[in-house]
Design a protein around this motif. Sequence first.
Motif, PDB file in Angstrom:
ATOM      1  N   GLN A   4       0.216   7.793  20.339  1.00 38.70           N
ATOM      2  CA  GLN A   4      -0.378   8.901  19.592  1.00 38.70           C
ATOM      3  C   GLN A   4      -1.307   8.382  18.500  1.00 38.70           C
ATOM      4  OE1 GLN A   4       1.230  12.410  16.606  1.00 38.70           O
ATOM      5  NE2 GLN A   4       2.410  12.016  18.456  1.00 38.70           N
ATOM      6  N   GLU A   5      -2.419   9.082  18.303  1.00 43.54           N
ATOM      7  CA  GLU A   5      -3.363   8.732  17.249  1.00 43.54           C
ATOM      8  C   GLU A   5      -2.990   9.479  15.969  1.00 43.54           C
ATOM      9  OE1 GLU A   5      -5.812   6.486  17.435  1.00 43.54           O
ATOM     10  OE2 GLU A   5      -5.192   6.039  19.505  1.00 43.54           O
ATOM     11  N   VAL A   6      -2.889   8.745  14.840  1.00 43.10           N
ATOM     12  CA  VAL A   6      -2.562   9.338  13.543  1.00 43.10           C
ATOM     13  C   VAL A   6      -3.593   8.870  12.524  1.00 43.10           C
ATOM     14  CG1 VAL A   6      -0.078   9.504  14.025  1.00 43.10           C
ATOM     15  CG2 VAL A   6      -1.000   7.437  12.945  1.00 43.10           C
ATOM     16  N   THR A   7      -3.632   9.559  11.404  1.00 42.44           N
ATOM     17  CA  THR A   7      -4.528   9.182  10.318  1.00 42.44           C
ATOM     18  C   THR A   7      -3.718   8.973   9.052  1.00 42.44           C
ATOM     19  OG1 THR A   7      -6.349  10.472  11.266  1.00 42.44           O
ATOM     20  CG2 THR A   7      -6.536   9.835   8.955  1.00 42.44           C
ATOM     21  N   LEU A   8      -3.857   7.813   8.430  1.00 43.27           N
ATOM     22  CA  LEU A   8      -3.197   7.534   7.159  1.00 43.27           C
ATOM     23  C   LEU A   8      -4.219   7.709   6.050  1.00 43.27           C
ATOM     24  CD1 LEU A   8      -1.828   5.394   9.400  1.00 43.27           C
ATOM     25  CD2 LEU A   8      -0.428   4.908   7.397  1.00 43.27           C
ATOM     26  N   VAL A   9      -3.894   8.564   5.093  1.00 45.74           N
ATOM     27  CA  VAL A   9      -4.819   8.915   4.029  1.00 45.74           C
ATOM     28  C   VAL A   9      -4.310   8.354   2.708  1.00 45.74           C
ATOM     29  CG1 VAL A   9      -5.933  10.802   2.771  1.00 45.74           C
ATOM     30  CG2 VAL A   9      -5.539  10.991   5.243  1.00 45.74           C
ATOM     31  N   ALA A  10      -5.187   7.648   1.980  1.00 45.89           N
ATOM     32  CA  ALA A  10      -4.842   7.061   0.687  1.00 45.89           C
ATOM     33  C   ALA A  10      -5.911   7.424  -0.328  1.00 45.89           C
ATOM     34  CB  ALA A  10      -4.702   5.547   0.812  1.00 45.89           C
ATOM     35  N   SER A  11      -5.595   7.251  -1.612  1.00 42.73           N
ATOM     36  CA  SER A  11      -6.517   7.600  -2.696  1.00 42.73           C
ATOM     37  C   SER A  11      -6.999   6.352  -3.406  1.00 42.73           C
ATOM     38  CB  SER A  11      -5.824   8.514  -3.716  1.00 42.73           C
ATOM     39  OG  SER A  11      -5.422   9.723  -3.107  1.00 42.73           O
ATOM     40  N   VAL A  34       0.839  -1.204   0.000  1.00 42.09           N
ATOM     41  CA  VAL A  34       0.000   0.000   0.000  1.00 42.09           C
ATOM     42  C   VAL A  34       0.868   1.246   0.000  1.00 42.09           C
ATOM     43  CG1 VAL A  34      -1.944  -1.122   1.127  1.00 42.09           C
ATOM     44  CG2 VAL A  34      -0.159  -0.102   2.519  1.00 42.09           C
ATOM     45  N   GLU A  35       0.350   2.321  -0.559  1.00 41.48           N
ATOM     46  CA  GLU A  35       1.067   3.587  -0.650  1.00 41.48           C
ATOM     47  C   GLU A  35       0.151   4.732  -0.226  1.00 41.48           C
ATOM     48  OE1 GLU A  35       2.755   4.159  -4.488  1.00 41.48           O
ATOM     49  OE2 GLU A  35       3.800   2.240  -4.493  1.00 41.48           O
ATOM     50  N   PRO A  36       0.121   5.069   1.062  1.00 43.60           N
ATOM     51  CA  PRO A  36      -0.694   6.209   1.508  1.00 43.60           C
ATOM     52  C   PRO A  36      -0.167   7.529   0.922  1.00 43.60           C
ATOM     53  CG  PRO A  36       0.039   4.850   3.361  1.00 43.60           C
ATOM     54  CD  PRO A  36       0.814   4.414   2.177  1.00 43.60           C
ATOM     55  N   ASP A  42      -1.384  16.834  15.871  1.00 47.67           N
ATOM     56  CA  ASP A  42      -1.472  18.292  15.794  1.00 47.67           C
ATOM     57  C   ASP A  42      -2.060  18.774  14.471  1.00 47.67           C
ATOM     58  OD1 ASP A  42       0.572  17.612  14.119  1.00 47.67           O
ATOM     59  OD2 ASP A  42       2.112  18.842  15.079  1.00 47.67           O
ATOM     60  N   GLY A  43      -2.467  17.844  13.597  1.00 51.80           N
ATOM     61  CA  GLY A  43      -3.079  18.221  12.326  1.00 51.80           C
ATOM     62  C   GLY A  43      -2.107  18.438  11.186  1.00 51.80           C
ATOM     63  N   ARG A  44      -0.810  18.358  11.445  1.00 49.94           N
ATOM     64  CA  ARG A  44       0.170  18.538  10.373  1.00 49.94           C
ATOM     65  C   ARG A  44       0.238  17.262   9.534  1.00 49.94           C
ATOM     66  NH1 ARG A  44       5.724  20.919  12.607  1.00 49.94           N
ATOM     67  NH2 ARG A  44       5.959  21.311  10.373  1.00 49.94           N
ATOM     68  N   LYS A  45       0.460  17.446   8.253  1.00 58.50           N
ATOM     69  CA  LYS A  45       0.452  16.325   7.305  1.00 58.50           C
ATOM     70  C   LYS A  45       1.868  16.071   6.783  1.00 58.50           C
ATOM     71  CE  LYS A  45      -4.237  17.579   5.852  1.00 58.50           C
ATOM     72  NZ  LYS A  45      -5.094  18.020   4.729  1.00 58.50           N
ATOM     73  N   TRP A  46       2.230  14.795   6.731  1.00 59.29           N
ATOM     74  CA  TRP A  46       3.575  14.406   6.316  1.00 59.29           C
ATOM     75  C   TRP A  46       3.477  13.362   5.208  1.00 59.29           C
ATOM     76  CZ3 TRP A  46       7.025  17.491   8.645  1.00 59.29           C
ATOM     77  CH2 TRP A  46       6.660  18.058   9.858  1.00 59.29           C
ATOM     78  N   GLU A  47       4.286  13.558   4.162  1.00 62.15           N
ATOM     79  CA  GLU A  47       4.322  12.580   3.077  1.00 62.15           C
ATOM     80  C   GLU A  47       4.918  11.263   3.568  1.00 62.15           C
ATOM     81  OE1 GLU A  47       6.346  14.067  -0.325  1.00 62.15           O
ATOM     82  OE2 GLU A  47       4.868  15.656  -0.723  1.00 62.15           O
ATOM     83  N   VAL A  48       4.544  10.171   2.905  1.00 62.06           N
ATOM     84  CA  VAL A  48       5.069   8.842   3.242  1.00 62.06           C
ATOM     85  C   VAL A  48       5.863   8.339   2.040  1.00 62.06           C
ATOM     86  CG1 VAL A  48       4.510   6.526   4.054  1.00 62.06           C
ATOM     87  CG2 VAL A  48       3.021   8.456   4.655  1.00 62.06           C
ATOM     88  N   PRO A  49       7.180   8.657   1.973  1.00 63.97           N
ATOM     89  CA  PRO A  49       7.963   8.237   0.805  1.00 63.97           C
ATOM     90  C   PRO A  49       8.159   6.733   0.720  1.00 63.97           C
ATOM     91  CG  PRO A  49       9.385   9.198   2.487  1.00 63.97           C
ATOM     92  CD  PRO A  49       7.973   9.428   2.945  1.00 63.97           C
ATOM     93  N   PHE A  50       8.088   6.074   1.881  1.00 63.79           N
ATOM     94  CA  PHE A  50       8.280   4.616   1.883  1.00 63.79           C
ATOM     95  C   PHE A  50       7.392   4.011   2.951  1.00 63.79           C
ATOM     96  CE2 PHE A  50      10.317   0.809   3.628  1.00 63.79           C
ATOM     97  CZ  PHE A  50      10.386   0.032   2.496  1.00 63.79           C
TER      98      PHE A  50
END
Length: 428
Positions: free
Chosen positions: A186-193, A121-123, A130-138
């Motif tokens: 910590q709670e995070v959200t992974l977003v994919a298309s 998978v590639e999110p 804190d609401g900041r969004k970070w790319e997932v290169p790998f």
Amino acid sequence: MKALDLAGTAVTNTLRSKLRTFLTVIAIVIGAFTLTLTSGLGTGINKYVDTMVEGFGAPDELTVSKQADGPSLAPGGEPTEYDPDAAASGEMFGMPLLTQDDLDALRATEHVTGVETARLVEPDYIEGADGRKWEVPFMGASFEIDMLSLAAGRAPAEDGDALEVTVPTDWVESLGGAAPEDVVGQEVTLVASDPLGAQSGVDATVVGVTEPVASGSGAGPVPSPELEQRLHDVTTQGLPEEQRNTYFQAIVTVEGMPENEAAVKAALADRGYQAQTLEDQLGVVRGIIDAVTWVLNGFALIALLAASFGIINTLLMAVQERTREIGLMKALGMTGGRIFGLFTLEAVVIGLLGSLIGVGLGVAVGLVANQVLTQGVLSGVTGLVLFAVNPWALLLIIGLIVAIAFLAGTLPAARAARKDPIEALRHE
């Protein structure tokens, strides 16, 4: 003359002409030094490869994929007629994908005790608390869970419906922590298309922080199987069912390895599957490393061959200079065999001295260079080992050089042993 006395005399005689002995020893040192470095390099890099192998899987596992029946990936050649049934099954990088029927066939194979798969998978990004969004290169995969090295927390649960993920230590500060422990929980959200570009998020809990390892496991976020499945559902939403439930490869566990390896491989090949162990996949790499090591060792052996002629020359000159001494020893009852042993011992002393110095220098330089390079310009390569000490290899090098020195000393020793005592005493 006793053996101990003979050895002591050989050492004393070797040091008679210090400059000549020194120059001969230097030639041996160069060969021993080169052999030690090349042997250590081969050992070190193979050790690094072994570390990577351990991180990628277990020795009782086979990586299985479907054998490609379709067109070659190489350019050129005639086109292949389009097959809609084959196209519907899906491909990845030109390789046919495994389906659920394939997994069932793998499980039914004799000696196979387990089959594992992972979704790739590639999110698009991961959103922190804190609401900041970070790319997932790998993005890692769930099959890495057993290979992780943890700096804090634990690995994601492999069973159940837990939505858990680990993050690498490099992410701690970005997620608002000062230490690895700060982001655990910590709670995070992974977003994919999905295939049409619509984005959906899956909430997950950070349960661990991973340190880098040589195999690369833990270099990116590693999800639990359930989180991985949820992200896969997002990225394949709307696709035909036969394309959603496909896998690039499977990890098959085999009982009784390596005895049953050939039988399982043959059975899978008959069914259209290709199976490889990690050793199979890395065999080419090992072959290249060993080939380069042998080439470099060849140059070192050439240096030792040249040094052997130096030993012959040194001892022939010693025989010439000590002709009257040899005659006197024979007149006093020393046998030709003892004289032969004396001169071959002198050759062995030269070889032993040169090999010990060369091996010692090689080990010292190799260890220092390994430390400097792996902590300096190559510090980004996790777990890299350029030079490693193999005691058995060092003993073999010393033994080889001593044997070469002994053989080189036999010619002048034989000449000394054959000298006539009366003629030798008359020598000026």
